[in-house]
Design a protein around this motif. Structure first.
Motif, PDB file in Angstrom:
ATOM      1  N   ARG A 370       0.829  -1.270  -0.081  1.00 57.74           N
ATOM      2  CA  ARG A 370      -0.051  -0.032  -0.031  1.00 57.74           C
ATOM      3  C   ARG A 370       0.755   1.202  -0.026  1.00 57.74           C
ATOM      4  O   ARG A 370       0.509   2.263  -0.641  1.00 57.74           O
ATOM      5  N   GLU A 371       1.981   1.214   0.851  1.00 52.86           N
ATOM      6  CA  GLU A 371       2.578   2.505   1.061  1.00 52.86           C
ATOM      7  C   GLU A 371       4.107   2.768   0.115  1.00 52.86           C
ATOM      8  O   GLU A 371       4.258   4.015   0.135  1.00 52.86           O
ATOM      9  N   VAL A 372       4.331   1.827  -0.375  1.00 47.97           N
ATOM     10  CA  VAL A 372       5.623   2.059  -1.466  1.00 47.97           C
ATOM     11  C   VAL A 372       4.977   2.555  -2.756  1.00 47.97           C
ATOM     12  O   VAL A 372       4.194   1.679  -3.229  1.00 47.97           O
ATOM     13  N   ASP A 373       5.161   3.885  -3.010  1.00 51.63           N
ATOM     14  CA  ASP A 373       4.520   4.427  -4.368  1.00 51.63           C
ATOM     15  C   ASP A 373       5.263   4.113  -5.484  1.00 51.63           C
ATOM     16  O   ASP A 373       6.009   4.974  -6.122  1.00 51.63           O
ATOM     17  N   SER A 374       5.301   2.917  -6.097  1.00 48.55           N
ATOM     18  CA  SER A 374       6.179   2.626  -7.310  1.00 48.55           C
ATOM     19  C   SER A 374       5.126   1.959  -8.279  1.00 48.55           C
ATOM     20  O   SER A 374       4.041   1.231  -7.920  1.00 48.55           O
TER      21      SER A 374
END
Length: 430
Positions: A370-374
């Motif tokens: 959810r939190e890693v914006d890749s």
């Protein structure tokens, strides 16, 4: 058209590119209406031509490699330039995979009735003419041609001068496939000139080209982004991470982290920074360091990494190392307290390309997802899987770290767009 000789002028190149653009625009109209059977037949014929002409492709590539060595190209560039028998076979297989995929063109989705009685939906349609600018990898010529063709587009392909012989040989196979299926040969055009003015001309052809896809080094992509008058699908860097959580299986962690770095060095989905939780670092880092050492990988580490592995075994990492896409047997290693710090490091130094976590804790895995914006985020898998072929797209035209209009490996859907369609039966608006 000459191929980069001294007599080439900006005017000659611009006129040549204008002709390519006009022919591509005319071909795009025909391709948008081409039946699936014809497109699939062309792809199969292209694959067969590549297999039949494998010896010729290898010979042309050998000449490019010889010229590249004479020019002093580095090992990473030569690796991307090389067409091994396996890579030639993969080009043909990629085309067949594209042929086997459902045709997205003409698909109507979300069709629903409105209170007025009309039906409203959206239809998937080709983008039109796609300009692709790439360096080194001649297999891009086949991949891009196949994807653009199946998605109903025309393509103008401008490869690097270092691969001109290979690209011409592949282009001949593409033309054979198009002609065998009765499709316009101008649907895929490989730029014949190596004059750099061709790139500038292509970026200004907004009257003919609908989107530009650059594939290459940061310098090329920055230039395209800066100069293009046409929308661009791109990524700048592949600063990819693997984070080994303190709840990881050590065996999985070693396998994934080793493969992510050493399976191939010169690709954008190769791991460039390894993050390891403090709680597991003393267990997994020595074994990883041993394997990396045997593979000839230089380690650049934080103070804690050097403490665990020995200062003589690890070069001190600088701030710039955390931001660097090495594309070489060099790896940055950082020991972090835990998941929060790993995510913060990736957000600070990453390029939003591909990042992975190794953990047996699903709640932590979900947080990472959810939190890693890749554009690609992975759990217990090597970053080297971030690839259109591996994702079942048949091939990819590139990786996008943009959020509009495509993200991640760009396959067929990324080469189409949507338009609204309305179905009525004599309905009028009151």
């Amino acid at each position: 058209m000459s191929t980069g000789t001294a007599r080439d002028t900006g005017g000659e190149v611009a006129a040549y590119m204008e002709r390519l653009g006009a022919r591509a625009r005319a071909a795009a109209r025909l391709m948008a209406a081409a039946p699936t059977a014809a497109k699939d037949a062309a792809l199969e014929a292209m694959a067969k031509a590549i297999e039949d002409q494998a010896a010729r492709l290898a010979e042309a590539n050998a000449r490019d490699l010889e010229a590249g060595r004479a020019r002093g190209l580095d090992a990473a560039l030569l690796d991307r330039l090389e067409l091994t028998p396996a890579r030639i076979a993969a080009m043909a297989e990629g085309l067949r995979q594209i042929a086997a995929l459902p045709d997205p063109v003409g698909e109507i989705t979300d069709l629903r009735y409105r209170p007025s009685g009309i039906q409203v939906g959206r239809m998937r349609v080709p983008l039109g003419v796609i300009g692709i600018i790439y360096e080194s990898r001649p297999n891009v010529t086949a991949d891009a041609a196949g994807l653009c063709l199946k998605a109903g587009n025309a393509a103008i392909l401008r490869g690097g001068s270092e691969a001109i012989r290979s690209n011409r040989a592949i282009a001949a196979c593409i033309r054979t496939g198009l002609e065998a299926a009765g499709l316009p040969a101008d649907a895929v055009q490989v730029v014949e000139t190596t004059d750099r003015a061709a790139v500038g001309a292509l970026l200004r052809m907004e009257g003919y080209v609908d989107v530009i896809v650059p594939r290459g080094g940061r310098g090329l992509i920055e230039r395209v982004s800066r100069e293009s008058r046409i929308p661009v699908i791109k990524h700048l860097d592949g600063v990819c991470h693997v984070y080994i959580d303190d709840r990881a299986d050590p065996g999985k962690a070693v396998r994934v982290a080793y493969n992510a770095k050493t399976q191939r060095y010169g690709t954008c989905n190769t791991m460039e920074t390894l993050l390891v939780a403090e709680g597991i670092a003393p267990e997994v880092l020595p074994e990883l360091a041993r394997r990396y050492r045997e593979a000839g990988v230089e380690l650049r580490g934080c103070p804690r990494t050097r403490e665990i592995l020995g200062e003589e075994a690890v070069v001190p990492a600088t701030e710039e190392d955390w931001r660097t896409e090495y594309l070489a047997p060099v790896l940055s290693v950082r020991v972090v307290p835990g998941l929060d710090e790993a995510i913060e490091h990736i957000e600070t130094y990453g390029s939003h390309h591909t990042d992975a976590i190794v953990t047996e804790d699903w709640s932590r895995a979900r947080r990472f997802l959810r939190e890693v914006d890749s554009s690609s985020v992975m759990v217990n898998a090597s970053t080297r899987f971030a690839d259109g072929f591996e994702y079942g797209l048949g091939a990819e035209i590139g990786i996008s770290t943009d959020k509009l209009h495509a993200r991640g490996p760009v396959g067929l859907e990324g080469l189409t767009t949507l338009k609204w369609v309305v179905l009525g039966d004599g309905h009028i608006r009151e």
